[in-house]
Design a protein around this motif. Structure first.
Motif, short mmCIF file in Angstrom:
data_model
loop_
_atom_site.label_atom_id
_atom_site.label_comp_id
_atom_site.label_asym_id
_atom_site.label_seq_id
_atom_site.Cartn_x
_atom_site.Cartn_y
_atom_site.Cartn_z
N ALA A 11 0.83 -1.20 0.00
CA ALA A 11 0.00 0.00 0.00
C ALA A 11 0.87 1.26 0.00
CB ALA A 11 -0.93 -0.01 1.22
N ALA A 12 1.95 1.23 0.77
CA ALA A 12 2.84 2.39 0.82
C ALA A 12 3.55 2.59 -0.51
CB ALA A 12 3.87 2.19 1.94
N ILE A 13 3.95 1.50 -1.16
CA ILE A 13 4.62 1.61 -2.46
C ILE A 13 3.67 2.19 -3.50
CG2 ILE A 13 5.62 0.27 -4.35
CD1 ILE A 13 6.77 -1.62 -2.21
N LEU A 14 2.43 1.72 -3.50
CA LEU A 14 1.45 2.27 -4.44
C LEU A 14 1.20 3.75 -4.16
CD1 LEU A 14 -1.20 -0.60 -4.67
CD2 LEU A 14 0.41 0.13 -6.43
N TRP A 15 1.17 4.11 -2.89
CA TRP A 15 0.95 5.51 -2.51
C TRP A 15 2.09 6.39 -3.03
CZ3 TRP A 15 3.28 9.18 0.73
CH2 TRP A 15 2.48 10.27 1.08
N LEU A 16 3.31 5.86 -3.00
CA LEU A 16 4.45 6.63 -3.50
C LEU A 16 4.49 6.67 -5.02
CD1 LEU A 16 7.24 5.42 -1.04
CD2 LEU A 16 6.16 7.67 -1.09
N MET A 17 4.04 5.59 -5.66
CA MET A 17 4.12 5.50 -7.11
C MET A 17 3.01 6.28 -7.81
SD MET A 17 5.14 1.49 -7.64
CE MET A 17 4.90 1.63 -9.42
N ILE A 18 1.89 6.50 -7.11
CA ILE A 18 0.75 7.19 -7.72
C ILE A 18 0.57 8.52 -7.00
CG2 ILE A 18 -1.69 7.02 -8.33
CD1 ILE A 18 -1.44 4.00 -8.08
N PRO A 19 1.13 9.60 -7.52
CA PRO A 19 1.06 10.91 -6.83
C PRO A 19 -0.35 11.39 -6.51
CG PRO A 19 2.69 10.96 -8.59
CD PRO A 19 1.96 9.66 -8.73
N PRO A 20 -1.37 11.14 -7.36
CA PRO A 20 -2.71 11.63 -7.00
C PRO A 20 -3.23 11.09 -5.67
CG PRO A 20 -2.65 11.07 -9.32
CD PRO A 20 -1.34 10.61 -8.73
N LEU A 21 -2.77 9.89 -5.28
CA LEU A 21 -3.21 9.34 -4.01
C LEU A 21 -2.74 10.19 -2.83
CD1 LEU A 21 -2.65 5.49 -4.44
CD2 LEU A 21 -4.82 6.71 -4.41
N GLN A 22 -1.62 10.87 -3.00
CA GLN A 22 -1.04 11.61 -1.89
C GLN A 22 -1.83 12.86 -1.54
OE1 GLN A 22 3.10 12.28 -2.87
NE2 GLN A 22 3.37 10.19 -3.62
N GLY A 23 -2.71 13.28 -2.43
CA GLY A 23 -3.50 14.47 -2.16
C GLY A 23 -4.90 14.20 -1.66
N PHE A 24 -5.30 12.93 -1.60
CA PHE A 24 -6.66 12.58 -1.19
C PHE A 24 -6.57 11.55 -0.07
CE2 PHE A 24 -6.95 13.95 -5.58
CZ PHE A 24 -7.99 14.86 -5.53
N LEU A 25 -6.85 11.99 1.15
CA LEU A 25 -6.73 11.11 2.31
C LEU A 25 -7.74 9.96 2.24
CD1 LEU A 25 -5.50 10.46 5.05
CD2 LEU A 25 -7.14 12.05 6.09
N ALA A 26 -8.96 10.25 1.80
CA ALA A 26 -10.00 9.22 1.77
C ALA A 26 -9.61 8.08 0.83
CB ALA A 26 -11.33 9.83 1.34
N ILE A 27 -9.09 8.43 -0.35
CA ILE A 27 -8.67 7.39 -1.30
C ILE A 27 -7.49 6.60 -0.74
CG2 ILE A 27 -7.79 6.98 -3.62
CD1 ILE A 27 -9.28 9.44 -4.54
N SER A 28 -6.59 7.27 -0.06
CA SER A 28 -5.45 6.58 0.53
C SER A 28 -5.91 5.59 1.61
CB SER A 28 -4.47 7.59 1.14
OG SER A 28 -3.98 8.47 0.15
N LEU A 29 -6.90 6.00 2.40
CA LEU A 29 -7.43 5.10 3.43
C LEU A 29 -8.08 3.87 2.81
CD1 LEU A 29 -8.98 7.65 5.96
CD2 LEU A 29 -6.92 6.27 6.27
N ILE A 30 -8.86 4.09 1.76
CA ILE A 30 -9.51 2.97 1.08
C ILE A 30 -8.47 2.03 0.49
CG2 ILE A 30 -10.98 2.34 -0.87
CD1 ILE A 30 -12.54 4.94 -0.36
N GLU A 31 -7.45 2.60 -0.11
CA GLU A 31 -6.38 1.78 -0.69
C GLU A 31 -5.67 0.96 0.38
OE1 GLU A 31 -1.97 1.54 -1.84
OE2 GLU A 31 -2.81 3.28 -0.80
N GLY A 32 -5.44 1.57 1.55
CA GLY A 32 -4.79 0.84 2.64
C GLY A 32 -5.65 -0.29 3.17
#
Length: 201
Positions: free
Chosen positions: A63-84
């Motif tokens: 999940a952390a690697i995807l968060w780093l590889m996809i910059p749009p995820l870093q600006g949306f907390l809700a999407i990051s939580l769902i991805e995690g």
């Protein structure tokens, strides 16, 4: 140098060490008790608990690697939580399938059940591994700071120390993962889609 530094901190801040010890026992005391009373007497349960913790670390790392590889995820907390959450549940399902495959292999060679993911002790050990790994990663660094002199309070909760809050959070995280493992394994075993959705939710 690090060992000398830690010894100096422990000697210089006795209250800090007591706070750290107390918060650590609040956070991990129930998990340690369950491990000593239920998991440790059975080597197979120790393997399951260790494996489940490793799988959780792998899933959260992905999940952390995807968060780093996809910059749009870093600006949306809700999407990051769902991805995690989704990555953790994928890891939980992969862990169940791995244990089920190992059980089938063992059953073909012997009548002894070694890695059964279906009995309660195995589910408890698996949930414990997930929960302890999650608790250590999430609040371990916070509890580490409790060794220093003094304590800290958050503006949102001035009546409770940040370290005590983190310890309670860690304890509840372990319990939550054990309960979630029970729900998830029941869903995987019964192949009920609505139960699987409830586990993810």
């Amino acid at each position: 140098i690090s060992l000398v530094r830690w010894r100096f901190i422990l000697l210089a801040s006795g209250m800090g060490f007591l706070l750290f010890s107390g918060c650590t026992m609040i956070a991990l005391g129930p998990a340690i008790a369950v491990f000593l009373l239920v998991v440790s007497p059975n080597a197979n349960l120790v393997i399951l608990s260790t494996l489940s913790g490793f799988i959780w670390i792998c899933s959260i790392s992905m999940a952390a690697i995807l968060w780093l590889m996809i910059p749009p995820l870093q600006g949306f907390l809700a999407i990051s939580l769902i991805e995690g959450v989704v990555s953790q549940e994928i890891g939980r399902y992969a862990y169940y399938q791995l244990c089920a495959a190992a059980e089938r292999r063992v059953a073909a060679l012997s009548s002894q059940k070694l890695f059964s993911p279906n009995n309660f002790d195995s589910i408890l050990a698996s949930g414990l591994g997930f929960g302890v790994a999650s608790a250590l990663v999430r609040v371990g660094s916070t509890l580490e700071r409790a060794v220093g002199p003094g304590t800290s309070y958050a503006a949102a909760c001035p009546a409770m120390s940040v370290y005590l809050n983190a310890a309670l959070h860690a304890c509840l995280t372990v319990a939550f993962n054990v309960f979630l493992m029970v729900v998830a394994v029941d869903a995987y075993r019964s192949r009920a889609k609505w139960r699987g959705a409830a586990a993810v939710a």
